[in-house]
Design an enzyme around this catalytic site. Structure first.
Site, PDB file in Angstrom:
ATOM      1  N   ASP A 257     -49.032  18.254  73.190  1.00  0.00           N
ATOM      2  CA  ASP A 257     -50.458  17.995  73.391  1.00  0.00           C
ATOM      3  C   ASP A 257     -51.276  19.125  72.768  1.00  0.00           C
ATOM      4  O   ASP A 257     -51.484  20.167  73.383  1.00  0.00           O
ATOM      5  CB  ASP A 257     -50.756  17.879  74.892  1.00  0.00           C
ATOM      6  CG  ASP A 257     -52.228  17.591  75.168  1.00  0.00           C
ATOM      7  OD1 ASP A 257     -52.949  17.225  74.214  1.00  0.00           O
ATOM      8  OD2 ASP A 257     -52.636  17.728  76.343  1.00  0.00           O
ATOM      9  N   LYS A 264     -57.156  22.168  71.587  1.00  0.00           N
ATOM     10  CA  LYS A 264     -57.018  23.206  72.606  1.00  0.00           C
ATOM     11  C   LYS A 264     -57.089  24.584  71.945  1.00  0.00           C
ATOM     12  O   LYS A 264     -56.743  24.726  70.768  1.00  0.00           O
ATOM     13  CB  LYS A 264     -55.640  23.095  73.279  1.00  0.00           C
ATOM     14  CG  LYS A 264     -55.491  21.948  74.258  1.00  0.00           C
ATOM     15  CD  LYS A 264     -54.114  21.958  74.884  1.00  0.00           C
ATOM     16  CE  LYS A 264     -53.917  20.792  75.843  1.00  0.00           C
ATOM     17  NZ  LYS A 264     -54.795  20.831  77.014  1.00  0.00           N
ATOM     18  N   ASP A 275     -45.527  18.703  78.137  1.00  0.00           N
ATOM     19  CA  ASP A 275     -46.477  17.663  78.539  1.00  0.00           C
ATOM     20  C   ASP A 275     -45.827  16.275  78.662  1.00  0.00           C
ATOM     21  O   ASP A 275     -46.494  15.290  78.917  1.00  0.00           O
ATOM     22  CB  ASP A 275     -47.670  17.632  77.565  1.00  0.00           C
ATOM     23  CG  ASP A 275     -48.946  17.182  78.233  1.00  0.00           C
ATOM     24  OD1 ASP A 275     -49.025  17.244  79.476  1.00  0.00           O
ATOM     25  OD2 ASP A 275     -49.862  16.738  77.505  1.00  0.00           O
ATOM     26  N   GLU A 336     -55.831  12.861  77.278  1.00  0.00           N
ATOM     27  CA  GLU A 336     -55.039  11.782  76.695  1.00  0.00           C
ATOM     28  C   GLU A 336     -54.020  11.176  77.643  1.00  0.00           C
ATOM     29  O   GLU A 336     -53.624  10.024  77.479  1.00  0.00           O
ATOM     30  CB  GLU A 336     -54.336  12.290  75.427  1.00  0.00           C
ATOM     31  CG  GLU A 336     -52.995  13.017  75.631  1.00  0.00           C
ATOM     32  CD  GLU A 336     -53.092  14.293  76.443  1.00  0.00           C
ATOM     33  OE1 GLU A 336     -54.193  14.831  76.602  1.00  0.00           O
ATOM     34  OE2 GLU A 336     -52.050  14.752  76.957  1.00  0.00           O
ATOM     35  N   ARG A 338     -54.195  10.156  80.678  1.00  0.00           N
ATOM     36  CA  ARG A 338     -54.690   8.983  81.398  1.00  0.00           C
ATOM     37  C   ARG A 338     -54.740   7.761  80.494  1.00  0.00           C
ATOM     38  O   ARG A 338     -54.592   6.637  80.958  1.00  0.00           O
ATOM     39  CB  ARG A 338     -56.058   9.304  82.031  1.00  0.00           C
ATOM     40  CG  ARG A 338     -57.125   9.680  81.043  1.00  0.00           C
ATOM     41  CD  ARG A 338     -58.314  10.415  81.676  1.00  0.00           C
ATOM     42  NE  ARG A 338     -58.003  11.812  82.001  1.00  0.00           N
ATOM     43  CZ  ARG A 338     -58.850  12.670  82.554  1.00  0.00           C
ATOM     44  NH1 ARG A 338     -60.086  12.273  82.869  1.00  0.00           N
ATOM     45  NH2 ARG A 338     -58.491  13.916  82.799  1.00  0.00           N
TER      46      ARG A 338
HETATM   47  N1  BES Z   1     -51.669  18.164  79.368  1.00  0.00           N
HETATM   48  C1  BES Z   1     -52.935  18.582  79.818  1.00  0.00           C
HETATM   49  C2  BES Z   1     -52.922  19.113  81.246  1.00  0.00           C
HETATM   50  C3  BES Z   1     -52.120  20.354  81.483  1.00  0.00           C
HETATM   51  C4  BES Z   1     -52.727  21.593  81.534  1.00  0.00           C
HETATM   52  C5  BES Z   1     -50.763  20.266  81.733  1.00  0.00           C
HETATM   53  C6  BES Z   1     -51.975  22.729  81.787  1.00  0.00           C
HETATM   54  C7  BES Z   1     -50.029  21.414  81.991  1.00  0.00           C
HETATM   55  C8  BES Z   1     -50.626  22.641  82.018  1.00  0.00           C
HETATM   56  C9  BES Z   1     -53.910  17.422  79.758  1.00  0.00           C
HETATM   57  O1  BES Z   1     -53.688  16.471  78.775  1.00  0.00           O
HETATM   58  C10 BES Z   1     -55.249  17.997  79.473  1.00  0.00           C
HETATM   59  O2  BES Z   1     -55.436  18.518  78.418  1.00  0.00           O
HETATM   60  N2  BES Z   1     -56.171  17.872  80.437  1.00  0.00           N
HETATM   61  C11 BES Z   1     -57.484  18.370  80.291  1.00  0.00           C
HETATM   62  C12 BES Z   1     -58.438  17.325  80.792  1.00  0.00           C
HETATM   63  C13 BES Z   1     -59.867  17.607  80.462  1.00  0.00           C
HETATM   64  C14 BES Z   1     -60.091  17.511  78.986  1.00  0.00           C
HETATM   65  C15 BES Z   1     -60.726  16.607  81.209  1.00  0.00           C
HETATM   66  C16 BES Z   1     -57.587  19.634  81.110  1.00  0.00           C
HETATM   67  O3  BES Z   1     -56.955  19.733  82.178  1.00  0.00           O
HETATM   68  O4  BES Z   1     -58.260  20.557  80.679  1.00  0.00           O
HETATM   69 ZN    ZN Z   2     -51.724  16.331  78.113  1.00  0.00          ZN
HETATM   70 MN    MN Z   3     -54.595  17.000  76.913  1.00  0.00          MN
END
Ligand code: BES
Ligand code: ZN
Ligand code: MN
Length: 497
Positions: A257, A264, A275, A336, A338
């Protein structure tokens, strides 16, 4: 693939103990009497064992912790590992003791005297789980771990429970291997072909490719992978251990991801190789069920996809239609998981009409802020179902904490141009993510969403796992299925241990 450590059950005899090479592990509790064999050993050690058990250092150990006596006199072993544990210990302490012993033995030949302890299988499971090491990419030859001999008063009676422990440990190991594997190795197609190995255990495995997914209308899922070189897949695994409607497990399998166009930051991005933790846990659970020949019908579905920035990648503002038919405005391509789950959850319900459905996903960073690395976030539309799950997780000492579903937070998902958008604001980020998933769950289907972002992989290790992937959830889900969806074994009444 990381193999389980070899663990043999042998009859407990004085001769074997006195001559044991390497490390000899014993279990005692301050104030409790030593067993006859332990007394025999103490005599050989000229009273050294009794002194150690009566010592202040031992008295300060917590149940399940261990200390090491180096070069004990009078016996062959070069070290005695002495674990503190009462005769009647709980599952958690017994596994912790086994794990502490394995950690102290650090791969050297180990003889563990369990005698007639009733928790021998949990000790064995603890030993196996903590002896895991992910060495697939270490070039220098490390000595493979030597085997474990467990000395018990009745090896025949323990054969079945220890075999069950092996099945569970093998499931957990598989999850850990998949989660630890880097994304250049574990691509979506490599993941799918590893899952196909389950056919050897009697699991039916189907791989849906992009044309098939396109035909099903899984556009929210496909939109996530369209910037990647490695193609999107959905893998369906069926374990038919019983007739009737199945229980469904659904996993987020984002092999990497980057965030996509909503890229990111660089710091820590390498962690996003985990992920696919939800899909990894589904895989490990299916393996454990198949190995122990569970008498239940369980289907596992995983959405395998890579989230990359590219000329073909989804842009913020794009609108896509889900398999359900609802349209989604993708505000943030980093939300992504969801989008992956929306289509796979819908497909699971349409195709299988499951009696219950659990999804697992490393879904939000916000759940780590809320619950740290000790508890997965648990969201559910059904109090009875979630109560059963929390009981199972508690029995397996896998941290889990219920969080609310909230119509008020669902309002944040309102879009100006589509049926919904894929993110809300920052407050309650894990809950809005759950509310998004909830829109793709039929209200009559008992459903649990497990946000495992904090627990799937940990920097410092846990009692039962070294640094890296934990395999969190395999044991709890196995127990949930065993206690709720399988017939009780013949002749057994009351609660199963
Ligand atoms: N895969 C990430 C969530 C994650 C964060 C998993 C840290 C493991 C460790 C997810 O896809 C993500 O990026 N979520 C975002 C959502 C936001 C954009 C609403 C997040 O948590 O920042
Ligand atoms: Zn993710
Ligand atoms: Mn993500």
């Amino acid at each position: 693939m990381t193999d389980l450590i070899a663990l043999d059950l042998l009859p407990a005899e004085a001769e074997t103990l006195l001559k044991a090479p390497g490390r000899l592990a014993l279990i005692a509790e301050a104030g409790e009497t030593l067993s006859p064999l332990q007394r025999r050993l103490d005599r050989a050690m000229r009273g050294g064992l009794k002194r150690a058990v009566a010592s202040e250092v031992f008295g300060k150990l917590k149940p399940g912790e261990a200390m090491t006596l180096s070069f004990p006199p009078g016996i062959e072993a070069e070290a005695v590992i002495l674990a503190r544990l009462p005769k009647r210990a709980g599952v958690e302490a017994s596994r912790k003791a086994g794990a502490a012993i394995a950690k102290a033995a650090s791969g050297k030949a180990l003889t563990l005297l369990a005698g007639n302890r009733r928790d021998a299988a949990d000790l064995a499971l603890g030993v196996m789980l903590r002896s895991y090491a992910f060495t697939a990419h270490k070039t220098a030859e490390e000595d493979p771990p030597e085997g474990v001999r467990m000395l018990v008063s009745n090896p025949e009676a323990l054969a079945a429970p220890v075999e069950r422990a092996r099945a569970l440990a093998a499931g957990v190991f598989w999850t850990r291997d998949l989660v630890n594997e880097p994304a250049n190795v574990l691509t979506t197609t490599e993941f799918a072909s590893r899952l196909e190995e389950l056919t050897a255990l009697g699991v039916e495995v189907e791989v849906l490719d992009e044309p098939a997914l396109e035909k099903l209308g899984m556009r929210t899922l496909l939109s996530v992978g369209q910037g990647s070189e490695t193609p999107t897949r959905v893998v369906v695994m069926q374990w038919k251990g019983a007739e009737g409607a199945p229980f469904a497990l659904v996993g987020k399998g984002v092999v990497f991801d980057t965030g996509g166009i909503s890229l990111k930051p660089a710091g820590g991005m390498e962690d996003m190789t985990m992920d696919m933790g939800g899909a990894g846990t589904v895989a490990g659970t299916m393996k454990a069920l198949a190995l122990r020949k569970a008498k239940a019908h369980v289907v596992g579905l995983v959405g395998l996809v890579e989230n990359m920035p590219d000329g073909r990648a989804t842009r913020p503002g794009d609108v896509v239609r889900s398999m359900k038919g609802d349209t989604v405005e993708i505000i943030n391509t980093d939300a992504e998981g969801r989008l992956v789950l929306a289509d796979v959850l819908w497909y699971a319900q349409e195709r299988f009409k499951p009696v219950g459905m659990v999804n697992l996903a490393t879904l939000t960073g916000a759940i780590i802020v809320g619950l740290g690395h000790e508890f997965a976030g648990v969201f559910s539309n059904n109090d009875k179902f979630v109560g059963d799950f929390l009981k199972a997780a508690n029995a397996e000492a896998e941290g889990a904490w219920r969080m609310p579903l909230s119509p008020a937070l669902d309002k944040q998902l309102k879009s100006n141009i589509a049926d919904m958008k894929n993110v809300g604001g920052r407050p309650g980020g894990s809950i809005t993510a759950a509310m998004f998933l909830n829109r793709f769950v039929k209200p009559e289907v008992p459903w649990i969403h497990l946000d495992i972002a904090g627990v799937a992989s940990v920097k410092n290790g846990t009692d039962l796992a070294p640094k890296g992937a934990t395999g969190w959830g395999v044991l709890a889900l196995n127990r949930l299925i065993e206690t709720g969806y399988e017939p009780r074994p013949e002749g057994k009444t009351g609660k199963r241990g």
